[in-house]
Design a protein around this motif. Structure first.
Motif, PDB file in Angstrom:
ATOM      1  N   SER A   1      -7.817  -2.944  -3.258  1.00 18.08           N
ATOM      2  CA  SER A   1      -8.525  -2.778  -1.991  1.00 18.08           C
ATOM      3  C   SER A   1      -9.425  -3.974  -1.705  1.00 18.08           C
ATOM      4  O   SER A   1      -9.493  -4.468  -0.569  1.00 18.08           O
ATOM      5  CB  SER A   1      -9.353  -1.487  -2.024  1.00 18.08           C
ATOM      6  OG  SER A   1     -10.066  -1.308  -0.821  1.00 18.08           O
TER       7      SER A   1
ATOM      8  N   GLN B   1      -7.786  -1.973   3.926  1.00 17.75           N
ATOM      9  CA  GLN B   1      -6.805  -0.895   3.871  1.00 17.75           C
ATOM     10  C   GLN B   1      -7.553   0.414   3.627  1.00 17.75           C
ATOM     11  O   GLN B   1      -7.859   0.758   2.482  1.00 17.75           O
ATOM     12  CB  GLN B   1      -5.787  -1.156   2.758  1.00 17.75           C
ATOM     13  CG  GLN B   1      -5.051  -2.481   2.870  1.00 17.75           C
ATOM     14  CD  GLN B   1      -4.123  -2.538   4.063  1.00 17.75           C
ATOM     15  OE1 GLN B   1      -3.475  -1.549   4.403  1.00 17.75           O
ATOM     16  NE2 GLN B   1      -4.060  -3.684   4.718  1.00 17.75           N
TER      17      GLN B   1
ATOM     18  N   VAL C   1       0.836  -1.202   0.000  1.00 21.56           N
ATOM     19  CA  VAL C   1       0.000   0.000   0.000  1.00 21.56           C
ATOM     20  C   VAL C   1       0.870   1.251   0.000  1.00 21.56           C
ATOM     21  O   VAL C   1       0.623   2.199  -0.760  1.00 21.56           O
ATOM     22  CB  VAL C   1      -0.951   0.002   1.209  1.00 21.56           C
ATOM     23  CG1 VAL C   1      -1.637   1.357   1.361  1.00 21.56           C
ATOM     24  CG2 VAL C   1      -2.003  -1.087   1.054  1.00 21.56           C
TER      25      VAL C   1
ATOM     26  N   CYS D   1      -7.401  -6.978  -0.580  1.00 23.74           N
ATOM     27  CA  CYS D   1      -6.990  -6.872   0.824  1.00 23.74           C
ATOM     28  C   CYS D   1      -8.154  -7.122   1.777  1.00 23.74           C
ATOM     29  O   CYS D   1      -8.019  -7.870   2.752  1.00 23.74           O
ATOM     30  CB  CYS D   1      -6.389  -5.494   1.092  1.00 23.74           C
ATOM     31  SG  CYS D   1      -4.801  -5.196   0.275  1.00 23.74           S
ATOM     32  N   SER D   2      -9.293  -6.511   1.494  1.00 21.52           N
ATOM     33  CA  SER D   2     -10.411  -6.590   2.437  1.00 21.52           C
ATOM     34  C   SER D   2     -11.183  -7.898   2.316  1.00 21.52           C
ATOM     35  O   SER D   2     -11.394  -8.600   3.311  1.00 21.52           O
ATOM     36  CB  SER D   2     -11.346  -5.396   2.238  1.00 21.52           C
ATOM     37  OG  SER D   2     -11.843  -5.363   0.912  1.00 21.52           O
TER      38      SER D   2
ATOM     39  N   ASP E   1      -9.225   0.158  -6.532  1.00 23.56           N
ATOM     40  CA  ASP E   1     -10.364  -0.533  -5.929  1.00 23.56           C
ATOM     41  C   ASP E   1     -10.178  -2.047  -5.985  1.00 23.56           C
ATOM     42  O   ASP E   1     -10.567  -2.765  -5.057  1.00 23.56           O
ATOM     43  CB  ASP E   1     -11.649  -0.125  -6.650  1.00 23.56           C
ATOM     44  CG  ASP E   1     -12.896  -0.542  -5.884  1.00 23.56           C
ATOM     45  OD1 ASP E   1     -12.978  -0.235  -4.684  1.00 23.56           O
ATOM     46  OD2 ASP E   1     -13.781  -1.175  -6.483  1.00 23.56           O
TER      47      ASP E   1
ATOM     48  N   LEU F   1      -6.509   2.799   0.792  1.00 30.14           N
ATOM     49  CA  LEU F   1      -6.901   2.458  -0.573  1.00 30.14           C
ATOM     50  C   LEU F   1      -8.351   2.846  -0.839  1.00 30.14           C
ATOM     51  O   LEU F   1      -8.687   3.317  -1.931  1.00 30.14           O
ATOM     52  CB  LEU F   1      -6.706   0.962  -0.824  1.00 30.14           C
ATOM     53  CG  LEU F   1      -5.271   0.435  -0.791  1.00 30.14           C
ATOM     54  CD1 LEU F   1      -5.248  -1.045  -1.144  1.00 30.14           C
ATOM     55  CD2 LEU F   1      -4.377   1.225  -1.738  1.00 30.14           C
ATOM     56  N   GLU F   2      -9.205   2.647   0.144  1.00 27.37           N
ATOM     57  CA  GLU F   2     -10.614   3.004  -0.022  1.00 27.37           C
ATOM     58  C   GLU F   2     -10.762   4.505  -0.240  1.00 27.37           C
ATOM     59  O   GLU F   2     -11.525   4.951  -1.111  1.00 27.37           O
ATOM     60  CB  GLU F   2     -11.405   2.550   1.206  1.00 27.37           C
ATOM     61  CG  GLU F   2     -11.435   1.031   1.387  1.00 27.37           C
ATOM     62  CD  GLU F   2     -12.045   0.612   2.708  1.00 27.37           C
ATOM     63  OE1 GLU F   2     -12.581   1.494   3.420  1.00 27.37           O
ATOM     64  OE2 GLU F   2     -11.998  -0.590   3.040  1.00 27.37           O
TER      65      GLU F   2
END
Length: 234
Positions: free
Chosen positions: A179, A190, A150, A182-183, A176, A193-194
């Motif tokens: 992101s 993160q 990131v 990761c999520s 996105d 990133l969002e």
């Protein structure tokens, strides 16, 4: 005399302990860099002129292109899908080492978050009993790799000279995608990133208010992103 010898021995042991800790820190730092290297190589595409030119676009966009922009549905670029695949595969890379002493507990200086916070997040995700030490160690390594990636992405995005409307929309799709990896893929959301994806995809007229609401990204970074889109926020 015996007391003096004992103090000298303690001093030697303390020095050796400090040297061993420094050696462990350096070894883990190199290992962390090696784990992140395949992803870092993919992100280097953002440093290369072809992608930069594509994201910057023409200085003046013809009116007929604006309708095309509205219909433009961006899919993530290949460099980002490759980076995401590497990151998503990180648990499999570390799994063979998680059952023994090969995967040592990550040094506090290299952790993305504190040990207790990482454990709490892991337990909340699992909805079960606390993880054992090996699982916590693996979790900390994966989280630190994600955090490293990131930071590298944010640095490269900030170095971009400019973003056309189409380029901002494309980069938002790339960010996105990572992101979501990761999520949803790793259960490691993160927020940076969002927020970056929002800054890239938000309508220009709403950017000043969005900059004020950013919390994970600095206001200076958020203003730099809006400036690349041609919107200058004080």
């Amino acid at each position: 005399e015996a007391e003096a010898e004992a103090k000298a021995a303690v001093a030697v042991l303390a020095k050796l302990s400090a040297q061993m800790e420094a050696l462990l820190l350096q070894a883990q730092r190199l290992t962390l860099a090696a784990l992140a290297l395949p992803i870092s190589r993919e992100l280097q595409a953002l440093d290369e002129q072809p992608l930069r030119d594509s994201l910057r676009g023409a200085e003046q966009q013809a009116e007929e292109d604006r309708a095309d922009l509205m219909a433009f549905s961006a899919a993530p670029n290949s460099y980002m899908t490759q980076a995401g695949e590497h990151l998503l595969g990180m648990p499999l890379v570390l799994e063979p080492f998680s059952g023994g002493e090969a995967l040592t507990l990550l040094h506090p200086q290299l952790r993305a978050r504190g040990l207790e916070e990482a454990r709490a997040a892991e337990e909340a995700h699992a909805g079960a009993a606390p993880a054992d030490e090996d699982e916590s160690s693996e979790w900390l390594w994966i989280e630190s790799v994600a955090h490293t990636v990131v930071l590298q992405l944010l640095k490269r995005v900030r170095s971009l000279p400019a973003l056309s409307p189409r380029g901002a929309k494309q980069l938002a799709a790339d960010v996105d995608y990572l992101s979501n990896i990761c999520s949803a893929g790793l259960s490691l959301p993160q927020p940076e990133l969002e927020e970056l994806a929002s800054l890239l995809s938000c309508p220009a007229e709403a950017l000043p208010r969005l900059v004020e609401s950013t919390s994970s990204l600095s206001a200076d970074f958020a203003r730099a992103i809006t400036a690349k889109r041609g919107v200058f926020v004080k």
